[in-house]
Every structure is written in structure tokens, then in C-alpha cells.
Motif scaffolding. Structure first.
Motif, mmCIF file in Angstrom:
data_model
loop_
_atom_site.group_PDB
_atom_site.id
_atom_site.type_symbol
_atom_site.label_atom_id
_atom_site.label_comp_id
_atom_site.label_asym_id
_atom_site.label_seq_id
_atom_site.Cartn_x
_atom_site.Cartn_y
_atom_site.Cartn_z
ATOM 1 N N ARG A 134 114.944 56.748 32.864
ATOM 2 C CA ARG A 134 116.127 56.395 32.059
ATOM 3 C C ARG A 134 117.218 55.826 32.963
ATOM 4 O O ARG A 134 117.961 54.929 32.553
ATOM 5 N N LEU A 135 117.326 56.329 34.213
ATOM 6 C CA LEU A 135 118.293 55.750 35.142
ATOM 7 C C LEU A 135 117.885 54.334 35.546
ATOM 8 O O LEU A 135 118.730 53.429 35.624
ATOM 9 N N MET A 136 116.592 54.130 35.794
ATOM 10 C CA MET A 136 116.115 52.796 36.151
ATOM 11 C C MET A 136 116.298 51.818 34.985
ATOM 12 O O MET A 136 116.611 50.644 35.188
ATOM 13 N N ALA A 137 116.111 52.325 33.764
ATOM 14 C CA ALA A 137 116.293 51.467 32.592
ATOM 15 C C ALA A 137 117.746 51.032 32.448
ATOM 16 O O ALA A 137 118.035 49.905 32.029
ATOM 17 N N LEU A 138 118.678 51.914 32.813
ATOM 18 C CA LEU A 138 120.100 51.612 32.648
ATOM 19 C C LEU A 138 120.650 50.696 33.728
ATOM 20 O O LEU A 138 121.807 50.275 33.645
ATOM 21 N N LEU A 139 119.841 50.382 34.743
ATOM 22 C CA LEU A 139 120.313 49.475 35.796
ATOM 23 C C LEU A 139 120.711 48.108 35.242
ATOM 24 O O LEU A 139 121.560 47.428 35.809
ATOM 25 N N ALA A 140 120.081 47.712 34.154
ATOM 26 C CA ALA A 140 120.360 46.385 33.592
ATOM 27 C C ALA A 140 121.631 46.362 32.749
ATOM 28 O O ALA A 140 122.125 45.270 32.426
ATOM 29 N N LEU A 141 122.159 47.528 32.369
ATOM 30 C CA LEU A 141 123.305 47.557 31.455
ATOM 31 C C LEU A 141 124.555 46.903 32.043
ATOM 32 O O LEU A 141 125.188 46.076 31.360
ATOM 33 N N PRO A 142 124.995 47.236 33.274
ATOM 34 C CA PRO A 142 126.178 46.539 33.817
ATOM 35 C C PRO A 142 125.987 45.027 33.880
ATOM 36 O O PRO A 142 126.920 44.260 33.622
ATOM 37 N N MET A 143 124.786 44.609 34.210
ATOM 38 C CA MET A 143 124.487 43.180 34.274
ATOM 39 C C MET A 143 124.605 42.544 32.883
ATOM 40 O O MET A 143 125.145 41.445 32.721
ATOM 41 N N PHE A 175 115.905 42.728 33.315
ATOM 42 C CA PHE A 175 115.850 42.991 31.877
ATOM 43 C C PHE A 175 114.441 43.394 31.434
ATOM 44 O O PHE A 175 114.273 44.306 30.622
ATOM 45 N N SER A 176 113.433 42.698 31.931
ATOM 46 C CA SER A 176 112.059 43.055 31.554
ATOM 47 C C SER A 176 111.683 44.426 32.100
ATOM 48 O O SER A 176 111.013 45.217 31.427
ATOM 49 N N ALA A 177 112.136 44.743 33.335
ATOM 50 C CA ALA A 177 111.874 46.070 33.902
ATOM 51 C C ALA A 177 112.581 47.153 33.096
ATOM 52 O O ALA A 177 112.030 48.238 32.863
ATOM 53 N N SER A 178 113.792 46.860 32.650
ATOM 54 C CA SER A 178 114.547 47.825 31.846
ATOM 55 C C SER A 178 113.799 48.168 30.562
ATOM 56 O O SER A 178 113.710 49.343 30.177
ATOM 57 N N LYS A 179 113.270 47.166 29.906
ATOM 58 C CA LYS A 179 112.508 47.403 28.678
ATOM 59 C C LYS A 179 111.247 48.222 28.965
ATOM 60 O O LYS A 179 110.891 49.124 28.200
ATOM 61 N N ALA A 180 110.579 47.915 30.069
ATOM 62 C CA ALA A 180 109.365 48.656 30.420
ATOM 63 C C ALA A 180 109.685 50.120 30.721
ATOM 64 O O ALA A 180 108.968 51.030 30.278
ATOM 65 N N TYR A 181 110.773 50.368 31.468
ATOM 66 C CA TYR A 181 111.173 51.747 31.757
ATOM 67 C C TYR A 181 111.537 52.489 30.471
ATOM 68 O O TYR A 181 111.208 53.669 30.295
ATOM 69 N N HIS A 182 112.224 51.801 29.576
ATOM 70 C CA HIS A 182 112.608 52.426 28.307
ATOM 71 C C HIS A 182 111.381 52.815 27.495
ATOM 72 O O HIS A 182 111.338 53.902 26.899
ATOM 73 N N ASP A 183 110.377 51.949 27.483
ATOM 74 C CA ASP A 183 109.137 52.269 26.775
ATOM 75 C C ASP A 183 108.470 53.507 27.364
ATOM 76 O O ASP A 183 107.940 54.363 26.634
ATOM 77 N N LEU A 184 108.507 53.623 28.698
ATOM 78 C CA LEU A 184 107.927 54.806 29.343
ATOM 79 C C LEU A 184 108.694 56.070 28.970
ATOM 80 O O LEU A 184 108.095 57.134 28.754
ATOM 81 N N VAL A 185 110.021 55.956 28.907
ATOM 82 C CA VAL A 185 110.834 57.115 28.512
ATOM 83 C C VAL A 185 110.468 57.581 27.109
ATOM 84 O O VAL A 185 110.302 58.777 26.850
ATOM 85 N N LEU A 186 110.333 56.630 26.187
ATOM 86 C CA LEU A 186 109.989 56.990 24.810
ATOM 87 C C LEU A 186 108.619 57.658 24.732
ATOM 88 O O LEU A 186 108.419 58.618 23.961
ATOM 89 N N ILE A 187 107.671 57.190 25.545
ATOM 90 C CA ILE A 187 106.340 57.806 25.556
ATOM 91 C C ILE A 187 106.416 59.232 26.083
ATOM 92 O O ILE A 187 105.821 60.164 25.511
ATOM 93 N N ARG A 188 107.175 59.434 27.174
ATOM 94 C CA ARG A 188 107.303 60.786 27.745
ATOM 95 C C ARG A 188 108.038 61.721 26.779
ATOM 96 O O ARG A 188 107.704 62.907 26.678
#
Length: 441
Positions: free
Chosen positions: A214-223, A279-292
Motif C-alpha cells: 500500500r505504501l508502494m502504491a501510494l508513491l504515485a499519488l504526489p506525482m 502509475f502502472s506499478a501503483s495499479k499493480a501494487y494496489h491489485d496485490l493489496v486487494l488480493i491480500r
């Protein structure tokens, strides 16, 4: 299929990646964690150069504890250093360290004793990279005792607002605040009621991955927030350019408009290059969070948000902001391309109009030149006839001087129409020959 006594396939070519593909499913095994336990976790972001030095730094830790360091790097390495055990996992952007203390002292508070303190300070301070995730995870054995009340749980989190749930049908109780505490780290508190050591290991792994991803997914938010404001300005600029282009009666500076479109297109492509991976990495991390989160199978603790509710309420809108920024960039790029096509079409039409005018002008000049040519042809017939008659006069005089009696003036006068006619016919024949050559393809 026949197998020899060594277990090797007989007479078959084996794919060179077959063994590594089998090993891939077992490259990150779940840990076996007993209750109680004290675990510290670090996720370190590394660039390409730091990834090389980080492995050498990890080898140095083996030398400090008089252990044989690993010769080759791998996706997952587990080492028992005596007072603690380390599990090191390599990921695309970061390397994680999960440190588990072997002994838990009951005299200390739940988070007063952490596994991170067992690492040498000098080694820890020189660890390459930037810390992204750092938190402590305490596991308490609640199988033979009652669960603590809310006031006691809050005391372990410095009075912060808690998020709690009962994963796996209530076999365990998990508490966290998803905030940084006075020691600069996050905290998870797990009360184990019915889980085995293997089940507890899998639960801890899911919690660790949820917090890290979730922290890795949020890296894209400031950008995304930064570029959203710039995208709005770029939208307005493109709208003005399009409005100017749609003004048919206006006197357009096509060169200036084309320069503006090129500048906008260059900015969009440069921005896409900067943010595409994030942005693509953020989406991938978010998908992993939802699965976990789905794998947790949580039940509510009365009066508190579950981890899944908290994440979907806070994390999902942030990821949608990133996705919106990414989609906005793609849309802006497409619209700039369309306006550029319109601009090129307008320029092409302008060029065609100029070419038509040029052709018309050339046609008029050709007619004038043709008229002039006919005039010149008439003059040239007269001039050639004049010189031809002059030459013929010399011939007639030469014949007359030889004694042939005739009227010189009459013969010369009668020859003029024949000479003029002959010159004219020859000129017309030459002219027709050139016209025939011009019409041939």
C-alpha cells in the motif's frame, strides 16, 4: 514414459528453464512463526547501483556473526544469526528484511523489545537505499488467556486511533494504526487464539505485504497531484488553440499554432515517459493489496473499521486519482494528435489552394507565351523568307550573267510567294512535331 534409475528422462530433450520454473513456486516459502513473537520489518528502495552494494552489505553481516556468507544472490534468503533470524526478499523496486527475535522477554512491554535492536548499529546505519516501510509486529499468545480490553490495546499504540479485525473466522485478532509512532516505525499487534505456527506465518506474511504494497502504491499519488494541476492548464491551452483553429474567417498564424501544438505534444510525451512506470506499478501494487485483503477473510471488531474497510476507503480513492491522471494524459495526447491532424489538413488545403493559384498563373503565362510564340513565328517566317529571297536573288543573277536571257525582276518577284509559302510550311511542320512530342507520355 520410462525413467532410469537416476530419475532422468530417457531420450527426451528437457527445456533449460524447466527446473527454474519448478523452483519459482517455492522461491518465497511462508515462514513458520510461533507465539509469542517479535518481528521487525524493513523495505528498502534501491537503485541499480545500490542493489549491487546491498548484497555485499548483507554478506558483511554474516562476517560480523562469524557465518559463511552466501556466494550468490537469490530472490529469498533465510539465515539464522543466533539471537535473531533474517529473511531477505528481493523485489523489483525494493529489498525487504524481516527480522525475527528468537527470545521474547515478558518483562518488557509489547513494543519495548523489537527484533531490529538486535542488529549491529553500524551495519544498520550503512544499509544502502531508502527506507520505505519500517514497522514492528508483535504476536501475543491468547490461546490460554483472555483477549485484552481496548484500553490496554490502545496503550501499545500511544493512544492513536485503531483499526482492528478478526481474520480467518476469528482465529486471530489484529490491531494497527497505520501511522508512524515515536520510534519512527509502524506497529501491528496480533493476538493468536487458534492459529497454528504455519497459519500464523502466512497471516504475518499477508500483513507485511499489505503494509508494504500500500505504501508502494501510494508513491504515485504526489506525482498525480502535481501533474493534475498542469494537465488542467494544458487542457485550457489546447481548447484555446482548437478554438483559434476553428475560426475559419480569422487570419491564422499557422506557423505559431503548429509550434504551440509541437510544444504541448512534447510536454505530454515527456510527462508520460516520467510517470508511465510509476502509475502502472501503483495499479499493480494496489491489485496485490486487494488480493491480500481478500485472503484475510476478516470479521469486524465492534466499533472499529476492519483493515479491508480502512484500505478500500482510503487507498482506493488515491489509486483512482493516479489512474485518472494517467487516463487524462492519454486523452490529452490523443486530442493533441487530432488537433495536429486538423492543423495539417488545414495547411494541406492552404498549400493546395496556393498550388491551384500557381497553376492558374502558370496557365495564363503559358497562353501569353504561346501568343508571343505565334507572333515570333510570324516574324521569323518573314525574316527567313527575306533572307531566303536574298539568297535566291544571288542565284538568279548568277544564272543571268551566264547568258541566260530572262526578266530578273519578274523571276525574283514571282519567287517571293513560293519562298514565303515554303518557309511557312516548314515552320508549321516543325511546330506540329514538337506538339506531338509534348503529348507523348
Amino acid at each position: 514414459m520410462n525413467l532410469n534409475n537416476t530419475g532422468q528422462l530417457q531420450g527426451l530433450d528437457v527445456h533449460p528453464l524447466r527446473a527454474s520454473l519448478y523452483d519459482e513456486l517455492h522461491s518465497r516459502p511462508f515462514q513458520v512463526i510461533s507465539s509469542p513473537a517479535r518481528i521487525s520489518y524493513l523495505a528498502i528502495m534501491l537503485d541499480s547501483q545500490q542493489k549491487l552494494t546491498e548484497f555485499e552489505h548483507f554478506r558483511l553481516l554474516h562476517q560480523i556473526f562469524d557465518l559463511t556468507p552466501p556466494q550468490y544472490d537469490s530472490a529469498c534468503i533465510e539465515v539464522d544469526f543466533g539471537p535473531f533470524k533474517i529473511r531477505r526478499d528481493k523485489h523489483l523496486e525494493f529489498t525487504s528484511y524481516m527480522i525475527s527475535a528468537h527470545q521474547v522477554t515478558e518483562d518488557f512491554g509489547v513494543f519495548d523489545q523489537d527484533a531490529l535492536s538486535g542488529l549491529p548499529d553500524a551495519w544498520l546505519s550503512e544499509l544502502p537505499g531508502e527506507v520505505m516501510a519500517a514497522f514492528h509486529l508483535a504476536v501475543e499468545d491468547a490461546r490460554t488467556q483472555a483477549e485484552p480490553d481496548l484500553a490496554e490495546v490502545k496503550s501499545h499504540f500511544e493512544g492513536m486511533r485503531l483499526v482492528g479485525s478478526r481474520p480467518q473466522n476469528g482465529d486471530v485478532q489484529v490491531w494497527t494504526s497505520f501511522k508512524l509512532h515515536s520510534d519512527g516505525c509502524g506497529r501491528f499487534l496480533v493476538y493468536n487464539k487458534k492459529m497454528s505456527d504455519s497459519q500464523l506465518g502466512r497471516l504475518v506474511q499477508r500483513l507485511v505485504e499489505i503494509e508494504t504494497y500500500r505504501l508502494m502504491a501510494l508513491l504515485a499519488l504526489p506525482m498525480a497531484r502535481q501533474y493534475n494541476a498542469e494537465l488542467v492548464n494544458m487542457d485550457n491551452q489546447l481548447a484555446q488553440t482548437t478554438a483559434t483553429l476553428s475560426d475559419i474567417e480569422g487570419n491564422l498564424d499557422e506557423s505559431s499554432l503548429l509550434s504551440e501544438l509541437i510544444t504541448m505534444a512534447a510536454w505530454v510525451e515527456a510527462t508520460r515517459a516520467k510517470v508511465a512506470f510509476r502509475f502502472s506499478a501503483s495499479k499493480a501494487y494496489h491489485d496485490l493489496v486487494l488480493i491480500r485483503l481478500e485472503e484475510l477473510k476478516e470479521d469486524e471488531v465492534s466499533g472499529h473499521l476492519t483493515i479491508t474497510e480502512f484500505m478500500t476507503r482510503r487507498l482506493t480513492p488515491a489509486i483512482r486519482t493516479c489512474i485518472t491522471a494517467s487516463d487524462h494524459l492519454e486523452s490529452l495526447s490523443t486530442r493533441i494528435d487530432r488537433v495536429s491532424d486538423m492543423m495539417r489538413t488545414r495547411v494541406d488545403m492552404s498549400i493546395q489552394s496556393q498550388n491551384q493559384e500557381l497553376l492558374s498563373s502558370m496557365d495564363r503565362r503559358s497562353k501569353i507565351q504561346l501568343a508571343m510564340q505565334h507572333t515570333v513565328e510570324g516574324l521569323s517566317v518573314a525574316a527567313i523568307s527575306y533572307y531566303s529571297v536574298g539568297l535566291l536573288k544571288f542565284l538568279i543573277e548568277a544564272v543571268y550573267e551566264k547568258g541566260l536571257e530572262f526578266d530578273k525582276s519578274l523571276v525574283i518577284g514571282l519567287s517571293v510567294p513560293f519562298v514565303v509559302g515554303g518557309v511557312w510550311l516548314a515552320t508549321r511542320k516543325i511546330h506540329k512535331r514538337f506538339l506531338r512530342l509534348a503529348k507523348e507520355k
